[in-house]
Design a protein around this motif. Sequence first.
Motif, PDB file in Angstrom:
ATOM      1  N   GLY A 149       0.784  -1.238   0.000  1.00  0.00           N
ATOM      2  CA  GLY A 149       0.000   0.000   0.000  1.00  0.00           C
ATOM      3  C   GLY A 149       0.811   1.282   0.000  1.00  0.00           C
ATOM      4  N   LYS A 150       1.958   1.282  -0.693  1.00  0.00           N
ATOM      5  CA  LYS A 150       2.805   2.482  -0.691  1.00  0.00           C
ATOM      6  C   LYS A 150       2.514   3.360  -1.906  1.00  0.00           C
ATOM      7  N   ALA A 151       2.866   4.638  -1.795  1.00  0.00           N
ATOM      8  CA  ALA A 151       2.786   5.520  -2.964  1.00  0.00           C
ATOM      9  C   ALA A 151       3.910   5.120  -3.922  1.00  0.00           C
ATOM     10  N   VAL A 152       3.643   5.153  -5.217  1.00  0.00           N
ATOM     11  CA  VAL A 152       4.630   4.640  -6.178  1.00  0.00           C
ATOM     12  C   VAL A 152       4.911   5.613  -7.321  1.00  0.00           C
ATOM     13  N   VAL A 153       6.223   5.789  -7.595  1.00  0.00           N
ATOM     14  CA  VAL A 153       6.647   6.521  -8.785  1.00  0.00           C
ATOM     15  C   VAL A 153       7.486   5.551  -9.617  1.00  0.00           C
ATOM     16  N   ILE A 154       7.139   5.402 -10.888  1.00  0.00           N
ATOM     17  CA  ILE A 154       7.959   4.553 -11.760  1.00  0.00           C
ATOM     18  C   ILE A 154       8.945   5.473 -12.484  1.00  0.00           C
ATOM     19  N   ALA A 155      10.233   5.254 -12.235  1.00  0.00           N
ATOM     20  CA  ALA A 155      11.250   6.095 -12.867  1.00  0.00           C
ATOM     21  C   ALA A 155      11.958   5.266 -13.933  1.00  0.00           C
ATOM     22  N   VAL A 156      11.775   5.653 -15.183  1.00  0.00           N
ATOM     23  CA  VAL A 156      12.434   4.945 -16.274  1.00  0.00           C
ATOM     24  C   VAL A 156      13.790   5.619 -16.470  1.00  0.00           C
ATOM     25  N   ASN A 157      14.854   4.918 -16.060  1.00  0.00           N
ATOM     26  CA  ASN A 157      16.197   5.489 -16.072  1.00  0.00           C
ATOM     27  C   ASN A 157      16.918   5.158 -17.389  1.00  0.00           C
ATOM     28  N   LYS A 158      18.010   5.838 -17.634  1.00  0.00           N
ATOM     29  CA  LYS A 158      18.842   5.655 -18.840  1.00  0.00           C
ATOM     30  C   LYS A 158      18.064   6.022 -20.103  1.00  0.00           C
ATOM     31  N   TRP A 159      17.128   6.950 -19.950  1.00  0.00           N
ATOM     32  CA  TRP A 159      16.290   7.353 -21.089  1.00  0.00           C
ATOM     33  C   TRP A 159      17.136   8.056 -22.145  1.00  0.00           C
ATOM     34  N   ASP A 160      18.272   8.639 -21.716  1.00  0.00           N
ATOM     35  CA  ASP A 160      19.151   9.325 -22.666  1.00  0.00           C
ATOM     36  C   ASP A 160      19.772   8.340 -23.651  1.00  0.00           C
ATOM     37  N   ALA A 161      19.828   7.042 -23.260  1.00  0.00           N
ATOM     38  CA  ALA A 161      20.522   6.053 -24.087  1.00  0.00           C
ATOM     39  C   ALA A 161      19.590   5.392 -25.108  1.00  0.00           C
ATOM     40  N   VAL A 162      18.317   5.790 -25.106  1.00  0.00           N
ATOM     41  CA  VAL A 162      17.356   5.120 -25.983  1.00  0.00           C
ATOM     42  C   VAL A 162      17.173   5.943 -27.257  1.00  0.00           C
ATOM     43  N   GLU A 163      17.217   5.244 -28.399  1.00  0.00           N
ATOM     44  CA  GLU A 163      16.951   5.966 -29.658  1.00  0.00           C
ATOM     45  C   GLU A 163      15.461   6.231 -29.743  1.00  0.00           C
ATOM     46  N   LYS A 164      15.100   7.447 -30.124  1.00  0.00           N
ATOM     47  CA  LYS A 164      13.681   7.803 -30.038  1.00  0.00           C
ATOM     48  C   LYS A 164      13.135   8.318 -31.369  1.00  0.00           C
ATOM     49  N   ASP A 165      11.831   8.040 -31.551  1.00  0.00           N
ATOM     50  CA  ASP A 165      11.092   8.779 -32.573  1.00  0.00           C
ATOM     51  C   ASP A 165       9.885   9.379 -31.849  1.00  0.00           C
ATOM     52  N   ASP A 166       8.926   9.900 -32.586  1.00  0.00           N
ATOM     53  CA  ASP A 166       7.825  10.596 -31.894  1.00  0.00           C
ATOM     54  C   ASP A 166       6.891   9.645 -31.139  1.00  0.00           C
ATOM     55  N   LYS A 167       7.039   8.325 -31.347  1.00  0.00           N
ATOM     56  CA  LYS A 167       6.129   7.391 -30.663  1.00  0.00           C
ATOM     57  C   LYS A 167       6.815   6.630 -29.518  1.00  0.00           C
ATOM     58  N   THR A 168       8.123   6.824 -29.336  1.00  0.00           N
ATOM     59  CA  THR A 168       8.868   5.993 -28.388  1.00  0.00           C
ATOM     60  C   THR A 168       8.286   6.046 -26.980  1.00  0.00           C
ATOM     61  N   ILE A 169       8.054   7.265 -26.500  1.00  0.00           N
ATOM     62  CA  ILE A 169       7.587   7.407 -25.115  1.00  0.00           C
ATOM     63  C   ILE A 169       6.218   6.764 -24.964  1.00  0.00           C
ATOM     64  N   TYR A 170       5.376   6.950 -25.981  1.00  0.00           N
ATOM     65  CA  TYR A 170       4.022   6.409 -25.939  1.00  0.00           C
ATOM     66  C   TYR A 170       4.071   4.877 -25.880  1.00  0.00           C
ATOM     67  N   ARG A 171       4.927   4.294 -26.747  1.00  0.00           N
ATOM     68  CA  ARG A 171       5.017   2.816 -26.789  1.00  0.00           C
ATOM     69  C   ARG A 171       5.574   2.261 -25.479  1.00  0.00           C
ATOM     70  N   PHE A 172       6.593   2.932 -24.959  1.00  0.00           N
ATOM     71  CA  PHE A 172       7.224   2.452 -23.726  1.00  0.00           C
ATOM     72  C   PHE A 172       6.224   2.538 -22.566  1.00  0.00           C
ATOM     73  N   THR A 173       5.511   3.667 -22.508  1.00  0.00           N
ATOM     74  CA  THR A 173       4.526   3.857 -21.432  1.00  0.00           C
ATOM     75  C   THR A 173       3.484   2.747 -21.490  1.00  0.00           C
ATOM     76  N   GLU A 174       3.026   2.446 -22.704  1.00  0.00           N
ATOM     77  CA  GLU A 174       1.994   1.414 -22.858  1.00  0.00           C
ATOM     78  C   GLU A 174       2.475   0.062 -22.351  1.00  0.00           C
ATOM     79  N   LYS A 175       3.725  -0.247 -22.693  1.00  0.00           N
ATOM     80  CA  LYS A 175       4.304  -1.539 -22.298  1.00  0.00           C
ATOM     81  C   LYS A 175       4.406  -1.621 -20.769  1.00  0.00           C
ATOM     82  N   VAL A 176       4.848  -0.529 -20.138  1.00  0.00           N
ATOM     83  CA  VAL A 176       4.970  -0.531 -18.672  1.00  0.00           C
ATOM     84  C   VAL A 176       3.590  -0.660 -18.035  1.00  0.00           C
ATOM     85  N   ARG A 177       2.639   0.112 -18.538  1.00  0.00           N
ATOM     86  CA  ARG A 177       1.272   0.064 -17.983  1.00  0.00           C
ATOM     87  C   ARG A 177       0.688  -1.339 -18.119  1.00  0.00           C
TER      88      ARG A 177
END
Length: 446
Positions: free
Chosen positions: A292-320
Amino acid sequence: MAKRKSKPIVAVVGRPNVGKSTLFNVLAGENISIVKDTPGITRDRIYADVNWLDMSFTLIDTGGIEPDSNDIILSQMRRQAEIAMETADVIIFLVDVRQGLVDADSKVADMMRRSQKPVVLVVNKVDSFEKYMADVYEFYNLGIGDPYPISAVNRLGIGDMLEVVTSHFDKSEIEEEEDDRTRVAIVGKPNVGKSSIINKLLGEDRLIVSDIAGTTRDAVDTEITYNGKEYVFIDTAGLRRKNKIKEDLERYMIVRTVSAVERADVVVMVIDASEGVTEQDAKIAGIAHERGKAVVIAVNKWDAVEKDDKTIYRFTEKVRDTLAYMPYAEMLFISAKTGQRLPKLFETIDMVSENHAMRVSTGVLNEIMSEAVAMQQPPSDKGKRLRLYYITQVSVKPPTFVIFVNDKELMHFSYTRYIENQIRETFGFKGTPLRFIIRERKENEQ
């Protein structure tokens, strides 16, 4: 230094077939129903919450032993003892009156004696105290104090044993004192950058960080002041031995995580962006959810990921998707290396911490509930319809509500979730789980 309430941890160590799991089940009582919708956690139950009289503690099973050969049994028992000595406040050393005293017991007892941790020697399978007492006394030879006879199966001697176990708790730690600093546990698999995040926040390399998985020395509490506000960061790294088998490391990591999460208000779950979210991440996050704790999901090493305009959206979906049981968790994309969005981490921790401790007035809650019921009719079964009479918030951290209804059986999980969503729509409660207790009240008790 004022301390805050934290549950003591009790670990059980013992050879195969001495009855560890029976004792575990007896102590944990019926509350072994692990949250059903949390995937991947505790198929082999590693920990459970135990309440006895007015005390509560977390019971940890340090691991099974393969009864292969005496050598393997001894080395695995030593491993259990190491896990117990590093994480527990009190150790239960379980032996079996029928197998008697064996060499492995003596060797492990030596280790524990040196650890300076309180060890309670418990002799199991003593179905008749008259018949077996002479055999129980043999265990005095271990040199770790009085042997306490029990029979886990018949529930004999359990109260006396618990009295001794709880007598070792540090009462000053258990009593709640004033300490209004937010306590944050940084959790995650080895090598996702937990220590690097703390180092970056500190601006100095106080924790040893290198590229070898499992190199951080020990769990360290680090005080950090940001914008004039003090925080205590609890780091769960501490996986020292690099050559251990994978299951062992995983169990060890979960034990460490449980003990850190237990002491925290907010849990920052670190995921490695370059690896993506894994089943192991789901297990670790599940511990924070269950507690029952408060939770923050921190996705680290984001600087090392190659990105396009959908990367964050796809990653978020996968985590969710992988952490579907905690849709409330706040998500943040950061880089410990470059410091990207780390200031935002403090803002997010503050926000989820406030939500975790938020109270809502009963009047407002009942308005929300009446509206929700008007919008979506409660379920019925065999002509009987669910009626919701009243809702009130009974505690915080996490916010916990009691709903009084005419028939508990009719209050399906999905309808509880619907009510939860209506409350969240009004108050947000971002980052914190909400708990609901359903109580029955007969029609004429109005």
